[in-house]
Design a protein around this motif. Sequence first.
Motif, PDB file in Angstrom:
ATOM      1  N   MET A   1      32.268  53.698  28.689  1.00  0.00           N
ATOM      2  CA  MET A   1      33.298  53.836  29.700  1.00  0.00           C
ATOM      3  C   MET A   1      34.505  52.984  29.292  1.00  0.00           C
ATOM      4  O   MET A   1      34.363  51.826  28.927  1.00  0.00           O
ATOM      5  N   ASP A   2      35.666  53.577  29.361  1.00  0.00           N
ATOM      6  CA  ASP A   2      36.886  52.854  28.988  1.00  0.00           C
ATOM      7  C   ASP A   2      37.300  51.923  30.118  1.00  0.00           C
ATOM      8  O   ASP A   2      37.253  52.267  31.287  1.00  0.00           O
ATOM      9  N   ARG A   3      37.723  50.746  29.727  1.00  0.00           N
ATOM     10  CA  ARG A   3      38.227  49.778  30.701  1.00  0.00           C
ATOM     11  C   ARG A   3      39.723  49.936  30.861  1.00  0.00           C
ATOM     12  O   ARG A   3      40.409  50.369  29.942  1.00  0.00           O
ATOM     13  N   LEU A   4      40.202  49.556  32.021  1.00  0.00           N
ATOM     14  CA  LEU A   4      41.637  49.528  32.242  1.00  0.00           C
ATOM     15  C   LEU A   4      42.189  48.339  31.469  1.00  0.00           C
ATOM     16  O   LEU A   4      41.769  47.195  31.674  1.00  0.00           O
ATOM     17  N   ARG A   5      43.102  48.597  30.587  1.00  0.00           N
ATOM     18  CA  ARG A   5      43.624  47.525  29.742  1.00  0.00           C
ATOM     19  C   ARG A   5      44.999  47.112  30.234  1.00  0.00           C
ATOM     20  O   ARG A   5      45.964  47.857  30.100  1.00  0.00           O
ATOM     21  N   LEU A   6      45.080  45.936  30.795  1.00  0.00           N
ATOM     22  CA  LEU A   6      46.340  45.369  31.251  1.00  0.00           C
ATOM     23  C   LEU A   6      46.657  44.165  30.384  1.00  0.00           C
ATOM     24  O   LEU A   6      45.769  43.410  30.010  1.00  0.00           O
ATOM     25  N   PRO A   7      47.933  43.961  30.102  1.00  0.00           N
ATOM     26  CA  PRO A   7      48.295  42.752  29.358  1.00  0.00           C
ATOM     27  C   PRO A   7      47.940  41.494  30.160  1.00  0.00           C
ATOM     28  O   PRO A   7      47.933  41.496  31.389  1.00  0.00           O
ATOM     29  N   LYS A   8      47.644  40.433  29.445  1.00  0.00           N
ATOM     30  CA  LYS A   8      47.257  39.187  30.099  1.00  0.00           C
ATOM     31  C   LYS A   8      48.367  38.648  30.991  1.00  0.00           C
ATOM     32  O   LYS A   8      48.104  38.073  32.043  1.00  0.00           O
ATOM     33  N   ARG A   9      49.598  38.847  30.574  1.00  0.00           N
ATOM     34  CA  ARG A   9      50.733  38.371  31.374  1.00  0.00           C
ATOM     35  C   ARG A   9      50.778  39.089  32.725  1.00  0.00           C
ATOM     36  O   ARG A   9      51.037  38.476  33.762  1.00  0.00           O
ATOM     37  N   THR A  10      50.500  40.382  32.733  1.00  0.00           N
ATOM     38  CA  THR A  10      50.500  41.154  33.978  1.00  0.00           C
ATOM     39  C   THR A  10      49.397  40.683  34.898  1.00  0.00           C
ATOM     40  O   THR A  10      49.606  40.522  36.107  1.00  0.00           O
ATOM     41  N   VAL A  11      48.214  40.460  34.355  1.00  0.00           N
ATOM     42  CA  VAL A  11      47.090  39.973  35.163  1.00  0.00           C
ATOM     43  C   VAL A  11      47.410  38.600  35.738  1.00  0.00           C
ATOM     44  O   VAL A  11      47.130  38.323  36.906  1.00  0.00           O
ATOM     45  N   LEU A  12      48.022  37.739  34.941  1.00  0.00           N
ATOM     46  CA  LEU A  12      48.384  36.398  35.406  1.00  0.00           C
ATOM     47  C   LEU A  12      49.405  36.471  36.538  1.00  0.00           C
ATOM     48  O   LEU A  12      49.264  35.801  37.564  1.00  0.00           O
ATOM     49  N   VAL A  13      50.421  37.300  36.372  1.00  0.00           N
ATOM     50  CA  VAL A  13      51.455  37.433  37.409  1.00  0.00           C
ATOM     51  C   VAL A  13      50.841  37.965  38.697  1.00  0.00           C
ATOM     52  O   VAL A  13      51.102  37.440  39.792  1.00  0.00           O
ATOM     53  N   LEU A  14      50.014  38.992  38.606  1.00  0.00           N
ATOM     54  CA  LEU A  14      49.416  39.565  39.808  1.00  0.00           C
ATOM     55  C   LEU A  14      48.450  38.594  40.487  1.00  0.00           C
ATOM     56  O   LEU A  14      48.442  38.472  41.716  1.00  0.00           O
ATOM     57  N   ALA A  15      47.645  37.886  39.699  1.00  0.00           N
ATOM     58  CA  ALA A  15      46.694  36.948  40.289  1.00  0.00           C
ATOM     59  C   ALA A  15      47.404  35.794  40.997  1.00  0.00           C
ATOM     60  O   ALA A  15      47.049  35.432  42.129  1.00  0.00           O
ATOM     61  N   LEU A  16      48.412  35.228  40.358  1.00  0.00           N
ATOM     62  CA  LEU A  16      49.149  34.126  40.990  1.00  0.00           C
ATOM     63  C   LEU A  16      49.935  34.596  42.208  1.00  0.00           C
ATOM     64  O   LEU A  16      50.059  33.868  43.193  1.00  0.00           O
ATOM     65  N   SER A  17      50.430  35.818  42.158  1.00  0.00           N
ATOM     66  CA  SER A  17      51.165  36.368  43.303  1.00  0.00           C
ATOM     67  C   SER A  17      50.240  36.593  44.491  1.00  0.00           C
ATOM     68  O   SER A  17      50.599  36.305  45.639  1.00  0.00           O
ATOM     69  N   LEU A  18      49.048  37.120  44.233  1.00  0.00           N
ATOM     70  CA  LEU A  18      48.086  37.307  45.316  1.00  0.00           C
ATOM     71  C   LEU A  18      47.647  35.970  45.902  1.00  0.00           C
ATOM     72  O   LEU A  18      47.459  35.846  47.117  1.00  0.00           O
ATOM     73  N   LEU A  19      47.508  34.966  45.054  1.00  0.00           N
ATOM     74  CA  LEU A  19      47.159  33.633  45.536  1.00  0.00           C
ATOM     75  C   LEU A  19      48.276  33.070  46.424  1.00  0.00           C
ATOM     76  O   LEU A  19      48.010  32.479  47.482  1.00  0.00           O
ATOM     77  N   ALA A  20      49.507  33.260  46.008  1.00  0.00           N
ATOM     78  CA  ALA A  20      50.645  32.793  46.814  1.00  0.00           C
ATOM     79  C   ALA A  20      50.715  33.540  48.148  1.00  0.00           C
ATOM     80  O   ALA A  20      50.983  32.947  49.197  1.00  0.00           O
ATOM     81  N   GLY A  21      50.462  34.838  48.122  1.00  0.00           N
ATOM     82  CA  GLY A  21      50.472  35.619  49.353  1.00  0.00           C
ATOM     83  C   GLY A  21      49.359  35.209  50.310  1.00  0.00           C
ATOM     84  O   GLY A  21      49.570  35.120  51.526  1.00  0.00           O
ATOM     85  N   ALA A  22      48.174  34.959  49.763  1.00  0.00           N
ATOM     86  CA  ALA A  22      47.058  34.525  50.613  1.00  0.00           C
ATOM     87  C   ALA A  22      47.350  33.163  51.228  1.00  0.00           C
ATOM     88  O   ALA A  22      47.072  32.937  52.413  1.00  0.00           O
ATOM     89  N   GLY A  23      47.915  32.275  50.445  1.00  0.00           N
ATOM     90  CA  GLY A  23      48.273  30.955  50.974  1.00  0.00           C
ATOM     91  C   GLY A  23      49.339  31.042  52.052  1.00  0.00           C
ATOM     92  O   GLY A  23      49.254  30.360  53.078  1.00  0.00           O
ATOM     93  N   THR A  24      50.312  31.900  51.843  1.00  0.00           N
ATOM     94  CA  THR A  24      51.376  32.062  52.839  1.00  0.00           C
ATOM     95  C   THR A  24      50.823  32.655  54.128  1.00  0.00           C
ATOM     96  O   THR A  24      51.168  32.222  55.231  1.00  0.00           O
ATOM     97  N   GLY A  25      49.967  33.664  53.991  1.00  0.00           N
ATOM     98  CA  GLY A  25      49.352  34.259  55.180  1.00  0.00           C
ATOM     99  C   GLY A  25      48.480  33.269  55.936  1.00  0.00           C
ATOM    100  O   GLY A  25      48.493  33.228  57.170  1.00  0.00           O
ATOM    101  N   LEU A  26      47.742  32.450  55.193  1.00  0.00           N
ATOM    102  CA  LEU A  26      46.890  31.439  55.826  1.00  0.00           C
ATOM    103  C   LEU A  26      47.731  30.403  56.563  1.00  0.00           C
ATOM    104  O   LEU A  26      47.435  30.049  57.715  1.00  0.00           O
TER     105      LEU A  26
END
Length: 81
Positions: A1-26
């Motif tokens: 099965m093929d994996r979704l291949r995202l660049p590491k920079r994209t994963v980092l940006v999305l993960a940190l953004s979701l963390l910031a959003g969760a913190g703001t919502g909290l």
Amino acid sequence: MDRLRLPKRTVLVLALSLLAGAGTGLLSTLAGDGAARSALCGFAAVGGAVQVLHLVLVRGHAADRPRGRRPLCSKAGDRHG
């Protein structure tokens, strides 16, 4: 099965953004806002964080590359002084 291949920079940006959003919502929830308003604050923070982190990481990546010499002006009439 093929994996979704995202660049590491994209994963980092999305993960940190979701963390910031969760913190703001909290923090919004702890400040006494309702669930809907807290969710909207979190989503707005995610959108802003994506843009800011992308800008910071792209500038940081571009600074690693050597730059060629740029001319001081594009036309003879552009010179000041």
